[in-house]
Design a protein around this motif. Structure first.
Motif, short mmCIF file in Angstrom:
data_model
loop_
_atom_site.label_atom_id
_atom_site.label_comp_id
_atom_site.label_asym_id
_atom_site.label_seq_id
_atom_site.Cartn_x
_atom_site.Cartn_y
_atom_site.Cartn_z
N PHE A 125 0.80 -1.22 0.00
CA PHE A 125 0.00 0.00 0.00
C PHE A 125 0.84 1.28 0.00
CE2 PHE A 125 -4.53 -1.25 1.54
CZ PHE A 125 -4.61 -2.17 0.50
N PRO A 126 1.88 1.39 0.83
CA PRO A 126 2.66 2.63 0.80
C PRO A 126 3.28 2.91 -0.56
CG PRO A 126 3.14 1.39 2.80
CD PRO A 126 2.33 0.48 1.91
N ALA A 127 3.87 1.91 -1.18
CA ALA A 127 4.52 2.10 -2.48
C ALA A 127 3.51 2.47 -3.55
CB ALA A 127 5.29 0.84 -2.88
N ALA A 163 -16.47 -12.89 9.44
CA ALA A 163 -17.71 -12.79 10.20
C ALA A 163 -18.91 -12.55 9.30
CB ALA A 163 -17.60 -11.68 11.24
N GLY A 164 -18.67 -12.42 8.00
CA GLY A 164 -19.76 -12.27 7.05
C GLY A 164 -20.04 -10.85 6.61
N PHE A 165 -19.15 -9.93 6.93
CA PHE A 165 -19.33 -8.53 6.54
C PHE A 165 -18.36 -8.20 5.41
CE2 PHE A 165 -20.61 -9.09 10.89
CZ PHE A 165 -21.78 -8.36 11.00
N PRO A 166 -18.82 -7.62 4.31
CA PRO A 166 -17.94 -7.36 3.16
C PRO A 166 -16.96 -6.24 3.44
CG PRO A 166 -20.06 -6.35 2.80
CD PRO A 166 -20.19 -7.16 4.07
N LEU A 167 -15.86 -6.26 2.73
CA LEU A 167 -14.87 -5.18 2.79
C LEU A 167 -14.79 -4.53 1.41
CD1 LEU A 167 -12.50 -3.62 4.12
CD2 LEU A 167 -10.99 -5.45 3.32
N LEU A 168 -15.16 -3.28 1.34
CA LEU A 168 -15.00 -2.45 0.15
C LEU A 168 -13.98 -1.39 0.52
CD1 LEU A 168 -15.69 -0.83 -2.46
CD2 LEU A 168 -17.70 0.03 -1.26
N ALA A 169 -12.90 -1.26 -0.25
CA ALA A 169 -11.82 -0.41 0.24
C ALA A 169 -11.07 0.28 -0.89
CB ALA A 169 -10.85 -1.24 1.08
N PHE A 170 -10.35 1.33 -0.49
CA PHE A 170 -9.55 2.13 -1.41
C PHE A 170 -8.14 2.24 -0.86
CE2 PHE A 170 -13.92 3.52 -1.51
CZ PHE A 170 -14.22 3.71 -2.85
N ASN A 171 -7.15 1.84 -1.65
CA ASN A 171 -5.76 2.14 -1.31
C ASN A 171 -5.44 3.49 -1.95
OD1 ASN A 171 -2.56 1.06 -2.58
ND2 ASN A 171 -2.97 2.09 -0.66
N MET A 172 -5.12 4.47 -1.12
CA MET A 172 -4.92 5.83 -1.60
C MET A 172 -4.22 6.64 -0.51
SD MET A 172 -8.70 7.44 -0.84
CE MET A 172 -8.02 9.07 -0.52
N LYS A 173 -3.80 7.82 -0.87
CA LYS A 173 -3.39 8.80 0.12
C LYS A 173 -4.02 10.13 -0.26
CE LYS A 173 1.02 10.25 -1.95
NZ LYS A 173 2.49 10.43 -1.72
N ALA A 174 -4.01 11.08 0.64
CA ALA A 174 -4.68 12.36 0.38
C ALA A 174 -3.95 13.47 1.13
CB ALA A 174 -6.14 12.30 0.79
N GLU A 175 -2.67 13.58 0.88
CA GLU A 175 -1.86 14.58 1.57
C GLU A 175 -2.14 15.98 1.02
OE1 GLU A 175 2.02 13.09 0.80
OE2 GLU A 175 1.82 11.36 2.13
N LEU A 176 -2.06 16.98 1.90
CA LEU A 176 -2.17 18.36 1.45
C LEU A 176 -0.89 18.73 0.72
CD1 LEU A 176 -3.98 20.94 1.60
CD2 LEU A 176 -2.60 21.62 3.57
N GLN A 177 -1.04 19.16 -0.52
CA GLN A 177 0.13 19.44 -1.35
C GLN A 177 0.85 20.72 -0.91
OE1 GLN A 177 0.83 16.96 -3.97
NE2 GLN A 177 -0.57 16.13 -2.45
N LYS A 178 2.12 20.76 -1.15
CA LYS A 178 2.94 21.91 -0.77
C LYS A 178 2.42 23.17 -1.46
CE LYS A 178 7.74 23.56 -0.66
NZ LYS A 178 9.15 23.26 -1.02
N GLY A 179 2.24 24.23 -0.66
CA GLY A 179 1.78 25.50 -1.19
C GLY A 179 0.27 25.66 -1.22
N PHE A 180 -0.48 24.60 -0.89
CA PHE A 180 -1.93 24.69 -0.88
C PHE A 180 -2.40 25.27 0.46
CE2 PHE A 180 -3.56 21.45 -4.20
CZ PHE A 180 -2.51 21.76 -5.05
N ALA A 181 -3.49 26.04 0.42
CA ALA A 181 -4.04 26.61 1.65
C ALA A 181 -4.61 25.51 2.53
CB ALA A 181 -5.13 27.62 1.30
N SER A 182 -4.36 25.59 3.83
CA SER A 182 -4.90 24.60 4.76
C SER A 182 -6.43 24.72 4.80
CB SER A 182 -4.32 24.81 6.16
OG SER A 182 -4.75 26.05 6.69
N ASN A 183 -7.07 23.63 5.19
CA ASN A 183 -8.53 23.63 5.28
C ASN A 183 -8.98 22.73 6.41
OD1 ASN A 183 -8.59 20.92 4.24
ND2 ASN A 183 -8.43 21.76 2.16
N SER A 184 -10.29 22.56 6.54
CA SER A 184 -10.85 21.83 7.69
C SER A 184 -11.12 20.37 7.40
CB SER A 184 -12.16 22.51 8.12
OG SER A 184 -13.08 22.53 7.06
N ALA A 185 -10.62 19.83 6.28
CA ALA A 185 -10.82 18.41 6.01
C ALA A 185 -10.24 17.57 7.14
CB ALA A 185 -10.16 18.04 4.69
N ASN A 186 -10.85 16.45 7.39
CA ASN A 186 -10.45 15.56 8.47
C ASN A 186 -8.94 15.30 8.44
OD1 ASN A 186 -10.18 13.53 10.39
ND2 ASN A 186 -11.93 12.37 9.66
#
Length: 621
Positions: A367-369, A483-506
């Protein structure tokens, strides 16, 4: 109301010059944004100002009081609703549930139309194109579902009583002022995608922004700290529409994976993960300006310089919380090629259960790579029978990778699968633009289940930096599926890019490598009490395992468990206190209530069925 006779819209509405907006946002208003309600036009209404006058930012709601509800003495009279309809030029729609054609008690009863609605019920397009319908009817109250029993009951439930089909800003201002001055609930609907039904609410007036479809591309947009290509999107523009526009003009936009998601609505306001997130960050990170109607009815342009606190809060602090957005301006990128790959493997004669899970675990180790290479993968792991499982890659979305570059990236994992004896047959195709790759890779979302509830978690990179913690993470995910519960998932990252204004995203998004979703389900005949038992077990026991291995992380509010414990930390993290203070500043009367939204802990919906839905009175605790 005699004082409202005549062509009221002509009296109320003024075509505003857009010089102020140009100065603030560096882009002209859309034509529909130039049609605004002003203090000058309100002054001509005399006594009607009690219905439509602007408000202030003071809190007049007392503890223990409720929003006015149909049947209450204070509920607006028919004359008042007629006045609102005249003011918005006939755009007020009395809600008819989408499936009302299936019920003989409704004038709209039509067995042929009922069959058509039933056949299309899980298609997101029909819900997006309805002024009140939401895509997860469980949280509306399941009040009027398709049925073959025409004599059964259909009610409005948690749907809004009326909606305004918005075609200009003045109509939004009039509806906001009317709802606030009448002390009735207000909801905003774009497409109705939110997993928790944020755009529904019993006894509410709805503002339907779905038809604000304007798109304008700026080749060289200039803002306080950005110069380059940008696009201005009306609030109703959906992912497929902006992506098609981007292909035509040769740019790439950051938007949702789902085809009918409204990009400039609750999606971007809640953060918005994207197939482009590993490369460019969240959709909220791209926003350079917003046009917004506030709870006092005033229309403002919000940028880093004009309203810095709102600019921070709106980009990630949640839809339906700080105002009604009529458009956004977002940075965009040059044309980008993408490789799309799908494949699967399952347990079987040559793949034991332990071998299968070894293949899944091998995938987790990469996942990291993969995320650091800018890719985004959408996959499923689920049980298909007793001690039988399948893995679906659907798809691996390798942004900015040629076919050979993609193959080189995944070669280590593929080699590990072969060493385990797991054979896969990838179907991989390179596209020279994002739209074609996205359109081929992601299916139309299936919606409208009333027998399912979802929950999610953002697993942080730190879980991959400690071998023991990675094992615990894998075991928690495996335990969920076994246990019978499905896994739906996304391998991704969502870093704030350099020079972008900060915001209130989690803040949890900034550390994530895995956005995982699961769900619980029941049958159509399950009692409400048993549904609640299943929901509680899922929230506390199943998702509790995920929280235990990522206690300081969080979850994506738009694809979440409505019962999430301590939602303030899970959905907002360290941003919550500042967001709460801004909520008190800009909407102290809580006109913009949304389940799990900022400040919602001070309110409750008196649900009629005992479930956490919007079918009931909204009251301050």
């Amino acid at each position: 109301m005699a004082l409202l006779k005549g062509a009221l819209l002509a009296v109320l509405l003024a075509t505003a010059g857009d010089a102020a907006s140009c100065k603030a946002s560096a882009a002209p208003l859309f034509e529909y944004e130039k049609v605004q309600l002003t203090e000058q036009t309100l002054a001509k209404l005399g006594r009607a100002q009690s219905l439509f006058g602007f408000g202030n930012m003071t809190n007049t709601t007392q503890s223990g009081t409720c929003k006015v509800f149909p049947g209450d003495r204070q509920w607006p009279s028919q004359a008042s609703w007629a006045a609102l309809n005249k003011a918005v030029d006939g755009a007020l729609i009395e809600t008819v549930p989408l499936a009302a054609s299936c019920y003989s008690s409704w004038p709209q009863y039509d067995s042929e139309l009922c069959k058509e609605i039933t056949d299309k019920w899980t298609d997101s397009h029909i819900h997006a194109a309805d002024p009140a319908s939401v895509m997860w009817p469980l949280f509306e109250g399941r009040s009027c579902l398709p049925t073959t029993n025409s004599s059964s009951s259909c009610s409005l439930g948690g749907y809004s009583v009326y909606s305004v089909n918005v075609s200009n800003v003045a109509q939004i201002q009039l509806a906001v002022n009317f709802a606030r001055n009448s002390n009735i609930r207000l909801v905003t609907k774009n497409t109705g995608h939110d997993f928790n039904g944020k755009s529904s609410g019993a006894g509410a007036l709805g503002i339907w922004t779905h038809n604000l479809k304007n798109v304008e591309y700026f080749e060289n947009y200039s803002a306080a700290d950005y110069q380059g290509p940008a696009v201005k999107l009306g609030a109703g523009v959906q992912a497929a529409e902006v992506y098609a526009h981007a292909k035509k003009l040769g740019y790439t936009a950051v938007g949702g994976e789902g085809k009918t998601v409204g990009v400039a609505g609750g999606y971007v306001l809640g953060g918005g993960h994207s197939p482009m997130s590993s490369l460019f960050g969240l959709a909220a990170d791209q926003v350079l300006a917003l046009e917004v109607v506030l709870s006092n009815g005033h229309f403002v342009t919000v940028t880093k310089t004009s309203h810095p606190d709102l600019f921070w809060a709106l980009r990630g602090g949640g839809g339906g919380t700080f105002g009604i957005v009529t458009s956004i301006i977002s940075r965009v990128y040059p044309k980008i090629g993408t490789t799309v790959s799908t494949f699967n493997f399952s347990t079987g004669k040559n793949v034991s259960t332990e071998t299968f899970w070894a293949g899944v675990k091998a995938y987790l180790s990469h996942f990291p790579a993969h995320a650091d290479a800018g890719t985004y993968a959408y996959f499923w792991v689920m049980a298909t029978g007793e001690d039988s499982y399948t893995f679906l890659m659907n798809p691996f979305f390798a942004v900015n990778h040629t076919l050979s570059q993609y193959n080189a990236l995944v070669k280590p994992w593929y080699q590990e699968l072969r060493a385990l004896g797991i054979q896969i047959q990838p179907n991989s195709t390179y596209y020279d633009n994002f739209y074609d790759a996205w359109n081929s890779g992601f299916p139309l979302e299936t919606v409208a289940s009333s027998t399912m509830m979802t929950g999610s978690r953002l697993f942080p990179r730190s879980n991959w930096e400690d071998a023991e913690l990675l094992n615990k993470t894998f075991n928690a995910l495996r335990s969920t599926v076994t246990a019978g519960f499905p896994l739906l998932a996304f391998n991704m990252k969502a870093e704030l890019q350099k020079g972008f204004a900060s915001n209130s995203a989690n803040p949890a998004f900034r550390q994530t490598l895995l956005h995982a979703i699961s769900s619980t389900s029941w049958t159509e005949t399950t009692s409400n009490a048993d549904i609640k038992t299943k929901m509680d077990y899922f929230t506390n026991d199943i998702l509790g395992q995920w929280r235990a291995v990522s206690p300081d992380a969080g979850a994506y509010m738009s694809e979440s468990d409505i019962q999430e414990p301590n939602f303030q930390q899970a959905f907002y993290g360290s941003n919550y206190q500042r967001l709460y203070q801004l909520k008190q500043k800009y909407d102290p009367g809580m006109l913009f209530y949304a389940p799990t939204g900022v400040g919602s802990e001070e309110w409750t919906v008196r649900s009629l069925d005992g479930l956490p839905d919007q079918n009931g009175r909204l009251c301050r605790l």
